[in-house]
Write an enzyme that holds these catalytic residues in place. Structure first.
Site, PDB file in Angstrom:
ATOM      1  N   ASP A  61      -4.001 -24.125 -35.965  1.00  0.00           N
ATOM      2  CA  ASP A  61      -4.651 -25.250 -35.291  1.00  0.00           C
ATOM      3  C   ASP A  61      -6.169 -25.231 -35.448  1.00  0.00           C
ATOM      4  O   ASP A  61      -6.896 -24.735 -34.592  1.00  0.00           O
ATOM      5  CB  ASP A  61      -4.255 -25.248 -33.807  1.00  0.00           C
ATOM      6  CG  ASP A  61      -4.612 -26.542 -33.105  1.00  0.00           C
ATOM      7  OD1 ASP A  61      -5.431 -27.315 -33.653  1.00  0.00           O
ATOM      8  OD2 ASP A  61      -4.082 -26.788 -32.006  1.00  0.00           O
ATOM      9  N   HIS A 101     -13.537 -27.889 -28.756  1.00  0.00           N
ATOM     10  CA  HIS A 101     -14.724 -27.031 -28.854  1.00  0.00           C
ATOM     11  C   HIS A 101     -15.984 -27.794 -29.241  1.00  0.00           C
ATOM     12  O   HIS A 101     -17.022 -27.177 -29.487  1.00  0.00           O
ATOM     13  CB  HIS A 101     -14.484 -25.931 -29.898  1.00  0.00           C
ATOM     14  CG  HIS A 101     -13.379 -24.985 -29.535  1.00  0.00           C
ATOM     15  ND1 HIS A 101     -13.215 -24.469 -28.268  1.00  0.00           N
ATOM     16  CD2 HIS A 101     -12.373 -24.441 -30.279  1.00  0.00           C
ATOM     17  CE1 HIS A 101     -12.153 -23.661 -28.245  1.00  0.00           C
ATOM     18  NE2 HIS A 101     -11.620 -23.637 -29.457  1.00  0.00           N
ATOM     19  N   HIS A 149       9.273  14.206 -12.010  1.00  0.00           N
ATOM     20  CA  HIS A 149       9.855  15.543 -11.850  1.00  0.00           C
ATOM     21  C   HIS A 149       9.287  16.563 -12.824  1.00  0.00           C
ATOM     22  O   HIS A 149       9.753  17.696 -12.881  1.00  0.00           O
ATOM     23  CB  HIS A 149      11.380  15.507 -12.027  1.00  0.00           C
ATOM     24  CG  HIS A 149      12.082  14.454 -11.243  1.00  0.00           C
ATOM     25  ND1 HIS A 149      12.325  13.189 -11.745  1.00  0.00           N
ATOM     26  CD2 HIS A 149      12.584  14.456  -9.981  1.00  0.00           C
ATOM     27  CE1 HIS A 149      12.947  12.454 -10.834  1.00  0.00           C
ATOM     28  NE2 HIS A 149      13.122  13.205  -9.749  1.00  0.00           N
ATOM     29  N   HIS A 160      -7.732 -28.694 -33.056  1.00  0.00           N
ATOM     30  CA  HIS A 160      -8.259 -28.735 -31.690  1.00  0.00           C
ATOM     31  C   HIS A 160      -9.762 -28.469 -31.649  1.00  0.00           C
ATOM     32  O   HIS A 160     -10.457 -28.913 -30.742  1.00  0.00           O
ATOM     33  CB  HIS A 160      -7.537 -27.712 -30.799  1.00  0.00           C
ATOM     34  CG  HIS A 160      -8.042 -26.303 -30.951  1.00  0.00           C
ATOM     35  ND1 HIS A 160      -7.803 -25.543 -32.079  1.00  0.00           N
ATOM     36  CD2 HIS A 160      -8.813 -25.532 -30.138  1.00  0.00           C
ATOM     37  CE1 HIS A 160      -8.374 -24.358 -31.938  1.00  0.00           C
ATOM     38  NE2 HIS A 160      -8.996 -24.328 -30.782  1.00  0.00           N
ATOM     39  N   ASP A 162      -9.883 -22.849 -24.782  1.00  0.00           N
ATOM     40  CA  ASP A 162      -8.502 -22.629 -25.228  1.00  0.00           C
ATOM     41  C   ASP A 162      -7.600 -22.321 -24.042  1.00  0.00           C
ATOM     42  O   ASP A 162      -6.524 -22.901 -23.880  1.00  0.00           O
ATOM     43  CB  ASP A 162      -8.446 -21.468 -26.226  1.00  0.00           C
ATOM     44  CG  ASP A 162      -9.068 -21.838 -27.560  1.00  0.00           C
ATOM     45  OD1 ASP A 162      -9.100 -23.032 -27.896  1.00  0.00           O
ATOM     46  OD2 ASP A 162      -9.529 -20.915 -28.267  1.00  0.00           O
TER      47      ASP A 162
HETATM   48 FE1  FES Z   1      12.196  12.695 -13.733  1.00  0.00          FE
HETATM   49 FE2  FES Z   1      10.504  11.828 -15.532  1.00  0.00          FE
HETATM   50  S1  FES Z   1      10.864  13.856 -14.954  1.00  0.00           S
HETATM   51  S2  FES Z   1      11.768  10.637 -14.275  1.00  0.00           S
END
Ligand code: FES
Length: 440
Positions: A205, A213, A104, A208, A358
């Site tokens: 470790d 390795h 928004h 190992h 690993d």
């Molecule tokens: Fe509405 Fe971010 S502005 S969820």
């Protein structure tokens, strides 16, 4: 769940229950107690060098943005819009003057402060900017190029949290007066395993490496140079805060550096870069240590000779996302930096020959744990139990032989302490402090 966590690890017996790695309730508790309260790695200074530079990362499973402010300070905040909870920043990294939510359009500044709300006056009257800013990470620590954050306002200072581990962490960070520089991008890949397998291995470790390795080391080392005698000389360090490291001393340093990261890096580390390292760190750390592995509890790990640095981001009890990159002395030549980058890619990265070994082990363990009987098994974490601890004037803290699990037991002791007691201080009180409290 807390009662179960009390039983799940037995330090004195040297045992841990398989459910520690697969139980969703334990995992949820880990997020709430360990990741909610511990100091967690956020970024390297050179990954956000200029005002407006930002990196989107995670603290446990909480998404956060780390951003360089106009005054050069670093702030971090929860990557979540306070309107309806949308992920505020959807880029991995970049440069911005502000962050606009795509849902928004609420706008937040570089420090997470709410700066604009569309249709504010006609729709809301006013919105209290301070009250509805993104949730800040209240504690930020900057240590020799590394930036850490902590959700707990009352957490001890980061340097106190490190304790003796700083001595061993500096082997990675403090070899040159110019400090360090992060190079290349961040490699990110998913491994279907519990986060503790990776964090514990890097803490504790060396064992190992002798087996898992061996064949990779044999083919990457100069012909005929491998010696079984190298393995005995070295220590493991454990911390009561859960940090751990292990390393070899002296013989085999050039050969292992060559095997892991190539001859150019071996030459740099043992010749042109060594005087400054010895001057700053002393002979023991600057010249003798090699094949070091380390974890700062809970999930920040690195290999100082390979100079690979990584965070094991937990993604549920059965999965991690690894974020790894290379760190180099900032004043090394471009050729040396490139040699570290390519050497690190070849050995420890998503395509690295040692990394595959690993990952293969961790994945297969986790697959086994999907069975109800396998999940109900006790594992052995008792190597070195009952052996007297080692004193060495060159190395501080509690030490064991390099082939022990003293640091694994230290790691799980802190894990269990935080898991079972929501009021446990991040740093266990020492006997001296307890005596003082008792006297008071
Ligand atoms: Fe509405 Fe971010 S502005 S969820």
């Amino acid at each position: 769940v807390r009662d179960n966590a009390t039983r799940i690890f037995d330090k004195d017996a040297g045992t841990i229950e398989a459910s520690a790695y697969v139980d969703p309730d334990i995992y949820r508790l880990e997020l709430d107690t360990i990741f909610r309260r511990s100091w967690l790695f956020l970024a390297h200074e050179t990954q956000i060098p200029n005002p407006g530079d930002f990196l989107a990362t995670y603290m446990g499973e909480d998404p956060v943005v780390v951003a360089r402010q106009k005054d050069g300070e670093v702030k971090a905040f929860l990557n979540q819009c306070r309107h309806r909870g949308m992920r505020l920043c959807r880029s991995d990294a970049g440069k911005a003057s502000n962050f606009t939510c795509v849902y928004h359009g609420w706008v937040y500044g570089l420090g997470g402060e709410l700066v604009n709300v569309p249709l504010e006056e006609p729709a809301y009257g006013t919105v209290d900017r301070a009250a509805w800013s993104a949730r800040p990470v209240p504690r930020i620590a900057r240590y020799k190029g590394l930036i850490f954050g902590c959700w707990d306002e009352n957490a001890p200072d980061f340097v106190d949290y490190l304790g003796d581990a700083a001595f061993y962490l500096d082997i990675l960070l403090d070899r040159s007066p110019a400090g360090t520089e992060a190079i290349g991008g961040i490699h990110k890949w998913v491994i279907p395993c519990n986060w503790k397998f990776a964090a514990e291995q890097f803490a504790a470790d060396s064992y190992h490496a002798l087996f898992a390795h061996l064949s990779a080391a044999a083919v990457t080392m100069p012909d005929g140079s491998y010696s079984a005698d190298w393995g005995g000389n070295g220590f493991q360090f454990t911390s009561d805060r859960g940090h751990g490291t292990g390393f070899l001393l002296d013989a085999g340093r050039r050969e292992m550096l060559t095997a892991f990261v190539g001859p150019e890096v071996a030459r740099y580390a043992m010749e042109e870069g060594m005087d400054s390292a010895v001057e700053r760190l002393g002979v023991a750390r600057g010249q003798r240590i090699h094949a070091q592995h380390m974890t700062i509890f809970p999930n920040f790990s690195f290999l100082p000779s390979v100079n690979t640095v990584r965070v094991w981001h937990p993604k549920g009890p059965n999965e991690i996302e690894v974020w790894a990159w290379s760190l180099v002395d900032a004043d090394a030549s471009d050729a040396v930096k490139e040699a570290y980058r390519v050497g690190g890619l070849r050995s420890f990265s998503a395509s690295g020959i040692f990394e595959q070994e690993d990952g293969e082990n961790w994945v297969e363990i986790q697959r086994c744990l999907q069975g109800p009987v396998a999940r109900d098994t006790t594992f052995h974490v008792g190597m070195g139990l009952g052996r007297s601890s080692i004193d060495d004037p060159d190395f501080p803290g509690e030490l064991g032989w390099v082939f022990s699990e003293v640091a694994a037991r230290g790691f799980y002791s802190q894990w269990q302490r935080l898991l079972t007691d929501p009021d446990a201080p991040l740093i266990p009180s020492t006997r001296r402090e307890e005596a003082r409290h008792a006297a008071e």
